[in-house]
Design a protein around this motif. Sequence first.
Motif, PDB file in Angstrom:
ATOM      1  N   SER A  57     -22.300 -75.223  23.868  1.00 23.81           N
ATOM      2  CA  SER A  57     -22.484 -74.528  25.144  1.00 23.81           C
ATOM      3  C   SER A  57     -21.822 -75.279  26.298  1.00 23.81           C
ATOM      4  O   SER A  57     -21.304 -74.669  27.236  1.00 23.81           O
TER       5      SER A  57
ATOM      6  N   ARG B 160     -24.257 -70.006  19.343  1.00 20.74           N
ATOM      7  CA  ARG B 160     -24.737 -70.537  18.066  1.00 20.74           C
ATOM      8  C   ARG B 160     -24.037 -69.921  16.868  1.00 20.74           C
ATOM      9  O   ARG B 160     -24.316 -70.309  15.733  1.00 20.74           O
TER      10      ARG B 160
ATOM     11  N   CYS C 195     -26.582 -72.928  23.325  1.00 15.59           N
ATOM     12  CA  CYS C 195     -26.481 -73.327  21.924  1.00 15.59           C
ATOM     13  C   CYS C 195     -27.833 -73.950  21.561  1.00 15.59           C
ATOM     14  O   CYS C 195     -28.784 -73.843  22.327  1.00 15.59           O
TER      15      CYS C 195
ATOM     16  N   TYR D 288     -31.285 -73.571  23.569  1.00 15.63           N
ATOM     17  CA  TYR D 288     -32.331 -72.584  23.274  1.00 15.63           C
ATOM     18  C   TYR D 288     -33.660 -73.251  22.935  1.00 15.63           C
ATOM     19  O   TYR D 288     -34.731 -72.688  23.201  1.00 15.63           O
TER      20      TYR D 288
ATOM     21  N   ASP E 248     -24.629 -66.424  23.769  1.00 21.18           N
ATOM     22  CA  ASP E 248     -25.096 -67.318  22.709  1.00 21.18           C
ATOM     23  C   ASP E 248     -23.900 -67.876  21.942  1.00 21.18           C
ATOM     24  O   ASP E 248     -23.105 -67.115  21.385  1.00 21.18           O
TER      25      ASP E 248
END
Length: 332
Positions: free
Chosen positions: A304, A234, A297, A219, A232
Amino acid sequence: MTDGDRDDRHSEHQHDGAGRMGTGGAPHRGGAGAEGAGQEEAGHEPGIPELVIISGMSGAGRSTAAKCLEDLGWFVVDNLPPALIPTMVELGARSQGNVARIAVVVDVRGRRFFDNLRESLADLEAKGVTRRIVFLESSDEALVRRFESVRRPHPLQGDGRTLDGIVAERDLLRELRGDADLVIDTSSLNVHELRAKLDAGFAGEEEPELRATVMSFGYKYGLPVDADLVADCRFLPNPHWVPELRPYTGLNEEVAGYVFSQPGAKEFLDRYTELLELVASGYRREGKRYVTIAIGCTGGKHRSVAMSERLAARLADAGIETVTVHRDLGRE
């Protein structure tokens, strides 16, 4: 996109039917679900040539894409007025199979020109012609650099700046980009990498019903502009903060083991795979052949990457031809 030397930021893998990774050979093709190419495709009438329309931003690589398809045996027409595309297809149909695949490069520089293209596409659809749209995209910064490097003005800039022409063209092409079957972002690609992507998409003797690119990204480097779906990662703990794992990537078994030992990781993979299988069924019904799934990520190095590898293997097991691309691996 240039021919100049640079570090390759992309790592690509192809998955076979067992979900194993390989760096060479043909991509996995679904068994019973795979379709034949050319005139054997479902819904494609014998004698009617396949049609690919190449468009996109000036400077994004349309000419390179056209040369690549020409090398693959396509009959390529550069800058054909959109109103003549149905006529070109009719001529191909009369060639007794000598012109089975036609690629047309479309350069949209005016509103009326675009209206003609839309009318031609509607005419082709009414006649049952199998057509695909490939759209070449690139960032404003990359396009400005390319025009400056060749010291040529943008065709739409008029008395303004290069960037003014890019903005005007992007606005004109907005609707066409939305209709594209395949969007390729060439911002960080060189000529050879673009050719490799097109080779993967059009070189095969047999045409699969759906191809998926699973792309990991960070990101902090921005969202992939050519992604159809974005997820996502994260929400998972970051291996970056584990000293013994920090130097490695999500391709490392210990890093992947750490990621998938975290609460929610396996459940996310299971449920997202189910969701993508549902979406894939809809894409097949709508005739969409390409989908890019981006998994992000923070830095595109650990979470990721590990998730993308597992997800790509799951999709391959489901009969979807799948390629993984790790966009930001090695950027740190």
